[in-house]
Motif scaffolding. Structure first.
Motif, PDB file in Angstrom:
ATOM      1  N   ASP B  32       0.773  -1.190  -0.144  1.00 41.27           N
ATOM      2  CA  ASP B  32      -0.098   0.016   0.117  1.00 41.27           C
ATOM      3  C   ASP B  32       0.795   1.243   0.140  1.00 41.27           C
ATOM      4  OD1 ASP B  32       0.693  -0.383   2.637  1.00 41.27           O
ATOM      5  OD2 ASP B  32      -1.216  -0.018   3.590  1.00 41.27           O
ATOM      6  N   ASP B  56      -6.388   6.105   1.461  1.00 38.32           N
ATOM      7  CA  ASP B  56      -5.631   6.456   0.311  1.00 38.32           C
ATOM      8  C   ASP B  56      -5.355   5.200  -0.860  1.00 38.32           C
ATOM      9  OD1 ASP B  56      -5.222   9.030   0.365  1.00 38.32           O
ATOM     10  OD2 ASP B  56      -3.394   9.026   1.130  1.00 38.32           O
ATOM     11  N   PHE B  57      -4.996   4.081  -0.108  1.00 42.89           N
ATOM     12  CA  PHE B  57      -4.759   2.883  -0.793  1.00 42.89           C
ATOM     13  C   PHE B  57      -5.885   1.851  -0.766  1.00 42.89           C
ATOM     14  CE2 PHE B  57      -0.761   5.035   0.870  1.00 42.89           C
ATOM     15  CZ  PHE B  57       0.057   5.181  -0.080  1.00 42.89           C
ATOM     16  N   ARG B  59      -7.698   0.892  -2.933  1.00 39.49           N
ATOM     17  CA  ARG B  59      -7.907  -0.051  -4.170  1.00 39.49           C
ATOM     18  C   ARG B  59      -6.691  -1.150  -3.900  1.00 39.49           C
ATOM     19  NH1 ARG B  59      -9.504   0.262  -9.810  1.00 39.49           N
ATOM     20  NH2 ARG B  59     -10.563   2.206  -9.242  1.00 39.49           N
ATOM     21  N   SER B  60      -5.701  -0.836  -3.618  1.00 44.11           N
ATOM     22  CA  SER B  60      -4.396  -1.739  -3.369  1.00 44.11           C
ATOM     23  C   SER B  60      -4.947  -2.672  -2.274  1.00 44.11           C
ATOM     24  CB  SER B  60      -3.135  -1.139  -3.012  1.00 44.11           C
ATOM     25  OG  SER B  60      -2.812  -0.295  -3.962  1.00 44.11           O
TER      26      SER B  60
END
Lengths: 576, 160
Positions: B32, B56-57, B59-60
């Protein structure tokens, strides 16, 4: 002196340091235990906590700590001669950065992979958490200001780099979109992306973008206009999801890092260039800063960088498979960063000669040196690239593209980070609109460094850079204080931490004092005020570190309980 | 789903040098907070981090959790008998030589091995002994784990 001799000499010293000093740290100071159950094993979930092969982890760690900062500092510091710059990079890396990076990793691993900000609160005292946030706030503000100036300067000096860099933005977005939609492997598309990016270099060379006429039309200088445009870009990019631009561009950047390192090393070996300039520059004009103490704050990243403690403790510590791997990942990572700084020094001493530049003219005075240092690095890399049959006109744009790519990534993440810090400060202060208003917090995150970058008056870049270096050293100082206290609590010799900590605090304080006198004499209100705030933070750090070390020696500090650690991890989950 | 359909004629590799693992499983997905060039002075952290936001991450992280489920199941089934690595697809300095070497060891031709190397840098990917059995997406965890076991020719222990 032949540059390759210097390169192998320093790399040889790094190798000896890894074999001897890092081994001493591992066995006697940090007492790395192969049987200790690391967080990656104890809390193994395959998501955040994963025991990872040390070579894999080194790749993750090194690419995360590498950036543009180890280039800028050494390129400026060579003004005092290549000897002091090389000595500080070598000794700083071995005795300060290695100790700091490896120590941050070990202390975090021994505290369930807790990050350094929380550790300052636990190991020293709760006040230190506020100190940590304030230091990072000013550090990030200065980072965003100096990198905006660096990029603007490169765009003006190398207008051929503008088109490739502008092209890189849609290229990265398209690359990310294609990889996601097609489910294809990233290797070939990302290599094609790098090739396409570099194919734009001759296009950029043919059509250089000079914004001077536009700047004049709107009544400002080209540098001012570029800086404003860069912060508008930063405002937008820091608001969009990371998977749109930041992460896909990273596929390109990860290749660029190794390409640039390869060009420097190969070009240097093939060209057999010799170092230009004096070992110690004694021909320094009156009023220029003296290498003692300014060398030690001008080169921060590359000799020691406090931000590495955030990488080591935040992410890397969750993936360390066994405790002894901390030596390889943490200490070796610091050596890798030192090698980047070494490359920068060689570029501005040996590389520039390969393109026919005279070192004495480049570094004729401090203002000339600090205004153009990054450009000298670009020219130097072009010099090395010319030995690989790359035309100098193309090589300079290539090097500028690499530096801007990294600097822009730092700005993107820096502005985003600043937004979080402002929101957190808003939360602590109970200011709702500051905590929740993303537009307002982003605007504030942009406004502070923008004002600094455009501050009126004779704002020498080198002075601003030195203030950035000072705050970075203070971050490192705080981490070293945490590590030293941790070591002392275990009745081990903390000299390996206390010596660089004391050195950094003395040098940063001395530099702040010298700066203050200069700013008062020059009636520089902006930098003077900033310098005064950072001096207060430095004094605060000295007090906290002294109190904590004394308490640790008396055995007054309570060890952090496992319950405290569990509660903090739970609280962090809730905050998300 | 993108499951490789070619027949692993050579089967699990044999004849490896003493001291080397007989098999290797590589799970590929983005970390991430890994961002090249940001760490020195502007790092945005991920989960459990002072400076940053796991959102923020997101999606990852969705992929991290998918791969994490597969990882846990494989660890549970295989214990420590087969090394399992989770690697970021940008870590090509490690992925490229390792996957290429593993692919060649099992008898793949150079071009096929290079093709597997590229497939191994997808987000996400599952590579067993140099062969990318999933690349770009994963199936349900049960299916992925079964596919890995088939590739390893190791019997899945009966439940209970």
């Amino acid at each position: 002196m032949p540059a390759f001799v210097v390169m192998f000499g320093v790399l040889g010293m790094f190798a000896v340091a890894y074999v001897v000093y890092a081994k001493y740290l591992a066995q006697k100071v940090y007492v790395l235990d192969p049987d200790f159950e690391v967080p990656a094993v104890a809390m193994e979930d395959g998501v955040d906590y994963v025991p990872t092969n040390k070579h894999v982890l080194f790749g993750h760690h090194f690419t995360s700590i590498a950036g543009a900062a180890p280039i800028v500092g050494p390129a400026i510091a060579v003004f005092w001669g290549w000897g002091p710059a090389l000595a500080w990079v070598t000794l700083g890396t071995i005795f300060a950065a290695g100790v700091h990076d490896m120590g941050s990793l070990v202390v975090s691993v021994r505290s369930k992979a807790t990050n350094i900000g929380t550790l300052t609160q636990w190991v020293i005292n709760p006040r230190s958490r506020t100190l940590f946030l304030l230091i990072v706030f000013f550090l990030v503000t200065l980072v965003n200001a100096v990198f905006a100036i660096v990029i603007a300067g490169l765009f003006i000096d190398y207008p051929g780099a503008v088109i490739p860099i502008l092209f890189e933005i849609p290229l990265a977005v398209a690359l990310g979109y294609y990889i996601r939609r097609s489910g294809t492997g990233a290797l070939v598309p990302s290599i094609i992306g790098v090739i396409l990016l570099y194919l734009m270099i001759p296009v950029g060379a043919a059509y250089p973008i000079d914004i001077e006429p536009l700047a004049q039309a709107v009544g400002m200088g080209a540098e001012t206009l570029w800086i404003i445009l860069l912060f508008i870009y930063g405002f937008i990019v820091s608001r969009i999801a990371v998977w749109i631009l930041l992460q896909p561009r990273d596929y390109i950047n990860s290749h660029q890092l190794f390409i640039a390192l390869g060009v420097i090393a190969l070009g240097l070996l093939i060209g057999m260039d010799t170092l230009q300039g004096p070992f110690l520059n004694t021909d320094i004009e009156e009023g220029a800063p003296h290498w003692f103490p300014f060398l030690f704050v001008t080169i921060a990243c590359g000799a020691i960088s406090g931000f590495h403690s955030l990488v080591a403790s935040g992410t890397t510590s969750k993936q360390l498979a066994t405790e002894p791997d901390a030596r390889y990942v943490g200490y070796m990572g610091a050596l890798g960063e030192g090698s980047l700084a070494l490359g920068a020094i060689l570029a501005v001493t040996a590389g520039v000669a390969a393109v026919g530049l005279d070192w004495g003219e480049l570094y004729v005075d401090f203002e000339t040196a600090d205004d153009n240092a990054v450009g000298y690095f670009v020219e130097g890399v072009a010099g090395f690239a010319s030995h690989l049959l790359v035309p100098i006109s193309i090589g300079t744009i290539f090097a500028a593209v690499v530096v801007v790519s990294f600097a822009a990534t730092t700005m993107d993440t820096g502005i985003r980070l600043q937004r979080y810090i402002i929101q957190e400060i808003g939360g602590i202060a109970g200011i709702g609109w500051m905590k929740r208003g993303i537009n307002i917090s982003t605007a504030l995150a942009v406004a502070a460094p923008l004002a600094l970058a455009l501050a009126p008056g004779d704002l020498a870049f080198g002075r601003l850079w030195a203030l950035f270096g000072t705050t970075n050293q203070l971050t490192a100082g705080l981490a070293l204080a945490v590590i030293a206290v941790w070591v002392m609590k275990r009745n081990r010799n903390p000299l390996a931490q206390v010596a660089p900590l004391a050195f950094l605090l003395v040098m940063t304080s001395y530099a702040l004092l010298q700066n203050m006198l200069d700013f008062i004499e020059g009636r520089d209100v902006v930098l003077g005020s900033l310098n005064a705030i950072i001096a207060v933070l430095a004094a605060w750090l000295i007090v906290e570190a002294t109190l904590a070390l004394r308490a640790a020696r008396r055995g007054d500090l309570e060890p952090v309980s496992q319950e405290t650690i569990e509660e903090e991890l739970e609280a962090q989950d809730l905050r998300r | 789903m993108n499951v490789s359909g070619d027949d692993p004629a050579s089967g699990p590799r044999s004849g490896t040098r003493p001291g080397r693992p007989r098999h290797r499983i590589v799970l590929v997905r983005e970390w991430d907070a890994g961002t090249t060039g940001s760490g020195c002075c502007g790092r945005v952290g991920g989960s459990h981090h002072d400076l940053g936001s796991a959102e923020d991450f997101s999606r990852s992280r969705r992929v991290m959790h998918e791969v994490g489920e597969v990882y846990r199941r494989l660890r549970s089934d295989l214990g420590g008998s087969v090394p399992i690595e989770i690697v970021d697809p940008r870590n090509t300095a490690w992925i490229v030589p390792v996957v290429y070497r593993d692919a060649r060891r099992r008898g793949m031709r150079r071009l096929d091995a290079l093709r597997e190397v590229n497939r191994a840098t997808a987000q996400p990917a599952v590579i067993v002994d140099g062969r990318a059995i999933y690349s770009g997406s994963l199936g349900p965890p049960d299916e992925v784990v079964d596919a890995v076991h088939r590739e390893l020719e190791i019997r899945v222990p009966d439940p209970g």
